[in-house]
Scaffold this motif. Structure first.
Motif, PDB file in Angstrom:
ATOM      1  N   GLU A   5      31.289  26.638  48.772  1.00 19.42           N
ATOM      2  CA  GLU A   5      30.281  27.263  49.750  1.00 19.42           C
ATOM      3  C   GLU A   5      30.897  28.146  50.697  1.00 19.42           C
ATOM      4  OE1 GLU A   5      27.000  25.018  51.298  1.00 19.42           O
ATOM      5  OE2 GLU A   5      26.304  24.493  49.402  1.00 19.42           O
ATOM      6  N   PRO A   6      30.384  29.474  50.728  1.00 19.85           N
ATOM      7  CA  PRO A   6      29.509  30.178  49.875  1.00 19.85           C
ATOM      8  C   PRO A   6      30.445  30.646  48.568  1.00 19.85           C
ATOM      9  CG  PRO A   6      30.297  31.712  51.691  1.00 19.85           C
ATOM     10  CD  PRO A   6      30.727  30.245  51.869  1.00 19.85           C
ATOM     11  N   TRP A   7      29.803  30.353  47.616  1.00 22.56           N
ATOM     12  CA  TRP A   7      30.371  30.659  46.110  1.00 22.56           C
ATOM     13  C   TRP A   7      30.702  32.034  46.004  1.00 22.56           C
ATOM     14  CZ3 TRP A   7      28.885  33.945  41.878  1.00 22.56           C
ATOM     15  CH2 TRP A   7      29.842  33.580  40.596  1.00 22.56           C
ATOM     16  N   ALA A   8      29.658  33.060  46.562  1.00 24.42           N
ATOM     17  CA  ALA A   8      29.972  34.482  46.356  1.00 24.42           C
ATOM     18  C   ALA A   8      31.452  34.927  47.034  1.00 24.42           C
ATOM     19  CB  ALA A   8      28.913  35.262  46.673  1.00 24.42           C
ATOM     20  N   GLU A   9      31.631  34.594  48.295  1.00 23.11           N
ATOM     21  CA  GLU A   9      32.675  34.795  49.154  1.00 23.11           C
ATOM     22  C   GLU A   9      33.845  34.148  48.501  1.00 23.11           C
ATOM     23  OE1 GLU A   9      34.375  33.315  53.227  1.00 23.11           O
ATOM     24  OE2 GLU A   9      32.374  34.156  53.294  1.00 23.11           O
TER      25      GLU A   9
ATOM     26  N   ALA B 297      34.977  36.006  45.315  1.00 24.78           N
ATOM     27  CA  ALA B 297      35.531  37.700  45.442  1.00 24.78           C
ATOM     28  C   ALA B 297      36.965  37.387  46.251  1.00 24.78           C
ATOM     29  CB  ALA B 297      34.632  38.379  46.795  1.00 24.78           C
ATOM     30  N   SER B 298      37.073  36.577  46.990  1.00 26.55           N
ATOM     31  CA  SER B 298      38.505  36.282  47.384  1.00 26.55           C
ATOM     32  C   SER B 298      39.526  35.768  46.234  1.00 26.55           C
ATOM     33  CB  SER B 298      38.442  35.310  48.470  1.00 26.55           C
ATOM     34  OG  SER B 298      39.695  34.794  48.629  1.00 26.55           O
ATOM     35  N   SER B 299      39.098  35.053  45.228  1.00 27.86           N
ATOM     36  CA  SER B 299      39.990  34.752  44.190  1.00 27.86           C
ATOM     37  C   SER B 299      40.212  35.748  43.219  1.00 27.86           C
ATOM     38  CB  SER B 299      39.028  33.519  43.164  1.00 27.86           C
ATOM     39  OG  SER B 299      39.949  33.214  42.059  1.00 27.86           O
ATOM     40  N   VAL B 300      39.312  36.622  43.061  1.00 31.01           N
ATOM     41  CA  VAL B 300      39.559  37.749  42.184  1.00 31.01           C
ATOM     42  C   VAL B 300      40.495  39.051  42.966  1.00 31.01           C
ATOM     43  CG1 VAL B 300      38.358  39.822  41.169  1.00 31.01           C
ATOM     44  CG2 VAL B 300      37.439  37.498  40.888  1.00 31.01           C
TER      45      VAL B 300
ATOM     46  N   CYS C 125      35.217  25.517  52.258  1.00 34.08           N
ATOM     47  CA  CYS C 125      34.005  24.289  52.259  1.00 34.08           C
ATOM     48  C   CYS C 125      33.563  24.124  51.173  1.00 34.08           C
ATOM     49  CB  CYS C 125      32.666  25.113  52.983  1.00 34.08           C
ATOM     50  SG  CYS C 125      31.571  24.045  53.342  1.00 34.08           S
ATOM     51  N   PHE C 126      33.569  22.797  50.696  1.00 34.09           N
ATOM     52  CA  PHE C 126      33.418  22.069  49.420  1.00 34.09           C
ATOM     53  C   PHE C 126      31.875  21.338  49.526  1.00 34.09           C
ATOM     54  CE2 PHE C 126      37.614  22.538  49.493  1.00 34.09           C
ATOM     55  CZ  PHE C 126      38.103  23.035  48.305  1.00 34.09           C
ATOM     56  N   ARG C 127      31.122  21.396  48.576  1.00 34.65           N
ATOM     57  CA  ARG C 127      30.078  20.580  48.209  1.00 34.65           C
ATOM     58  C   ARG C 127      30.410  19.726  47.207  1.00 34.65           C
ATOM     59  NH1 ARG C 127      24.658  20.637  49.784  1.00 34.65           N
ATOM     60  NH2 ARG C 127      24.774  22.938  50.752  1.00 34.65           N
ATOM     61  N   HIS C 128      31.025  18.643  47.349  1.00 34.52           N
ATOM     62  CA  HIS C 128      31.840  17.729  46.584  1.00 34.52           C
ATOM     63  C   HIS C 128      30.611  16.819  46.026  1.00 34.52           C
ATOM     64  CE1 HIS C 128      34.870  15.239  44.468  1.00 34.52           C
ATOM     65  NE2 HIS C 128      35.725  16.273  44.527  1.00 34.52           N
TER      66      HIS C 128
END
Length: 322
Positions: A177-181, A184-187, A235-238
């Motif tokens: 979280e947030p997934w979109a951010e 984007a960082s990974s790509v 941030c993880f939602r594990h």
């Protein structure tokens, strides 16, 4: 040598074209003009004028036919494209590759993890840690590192890639979280490490699959954002231990063709640390993953639940390819 130069020049051109598409005319003091613009962002002639070069010269540069731009031209293009930090450095790196001033492409990736690195992974427990290749394939992990990424280990070894996990695994799409951010960082990081060797088979296979299966990836890849990561926060939602925010450090491993060791931690005495420590015993590993490798399969792993042996004596997952 000519073929290598063509590849390098083409990659510089791709970068310029992608970044040109991200700059709106009004951002650099130009009128948007009347009617529909066929090209998103700046036109070639607009960028050439802003950088003080001829349109013909810029077109040759973008098409990979001009491979030796001067530092002054690169600085002017960088200012016109509003490049900062990693983006500005990437422009100069690609120009060096295009000109041949950097003679060698990156060394071939080595997917074997040294024994000394495996011992380091074990020594940082209970901190989660793993080793990834240049293009984010997970090669080894300690037990909490494995449990940090639930579901990744259900995939065959050669598919255990963090970028693939983010986009194509149902858990990977909900873990961060947030997934979109995060994606984007990974790509952007994948773009940064890919620039010097864009035709690497491992990279092209990964990018080809993701571009077909994930519209989000295809859109981000075409932007050509770049970001070198040396650490940060996630941030993880594990699903097993709940919400936690962890900091991480990235250590590049010498003589490996781009391997990196990533280790997570949290401030002592915080709820984040409590959640992270529960990864030592979280039941998120399948029974098949607890079977030691035998015979020729040296890549299989042994995962032993916390408490069944003293800390520090557990095996780290995988010798290579995990």
């Amino acid at each position: 040598m000519a073929a290598a130069a063509d590849v390098r020049g083409t990659e510089l051109g791709r970068y310029l074209k992608a970044r040109r598409a991200q700059v709106r005319p009004e951002e650099v003091g130009l009128p948007a003009g009347a009617g529909l613009r066929r090209t998103p962002g700046l036109r070639r002639e607009e960028l050439a004028a802003l950088a003080g070069v001829s349109v013909d010269y810029y077109i040759r540069l973008e098409r990979g036919r001009e491979t030796n731009p001067s530092p002054a031209v690169l600085d002017a293009l960088g200012r016109a494209l509003r490049l900062r930090g990693d983006g500005y450095e990437r422009l100069h790196e690609l120009a060096e590759l295009a000109s041949g001033r950097v003679g060698e492409l990156p060394a071939s990736a080595d997917h074997t993890v040294r024994d000394s690195v495996l011992r380091m992974l074990e020594s940082v427990r209970p901190l989660p840690g793993y080793v990834v290749s240049r293009y984010n394939r997970v090669l080894a992990a300690n037990p909490p590192g494995r449990r940090l990424l639930p579901g990744l280990w259900d995939w065959p070894e050669d598919r255990r890639n963090l970028t693939r996990y983010l986009f194509l695994h149902p858990v990977g799409r909900t873990l961060y979280e947030p997934w979109a951010e995060t994606v984007a960082s990974s790509v952007a990081h994948l773009r940064a490490v890919a620039g010097a060797d864009p035709d690497n088979p491992e990279l092209t296979t990964l990018v080809g699959e993701l571009a077909v299966k994930s519209p989000e990836f295809a859109r981000l890849w075409e932007r050509y954002d770049v970001c070198e990561r040396g650490g940060g926060q996630k941030c993880f939602r594990h699903p097993a231990v709940g919400m936690m925010t962890l900091t991480y450090e990235v250590m590049r491993l010498a003589r490996t063709g781009g391997q990196r060791m990533v280790v997570y931690q949290a401030a002592p005495g915080t709820p984040d640390e409590e959640a992270m420590l529960r990864l030592e015993s979280a039941e998120t590993v399948t029974p098949a993953e607890a079977v030691p490798g035998e015979g020729k399969d040296r890549t299989a792993v042994s995962v032993v639940p916390a408490g069944s042996r003293p800390r520090g004596s557990g095996r780290v997952s995988g010798r290579s390819g995990v």
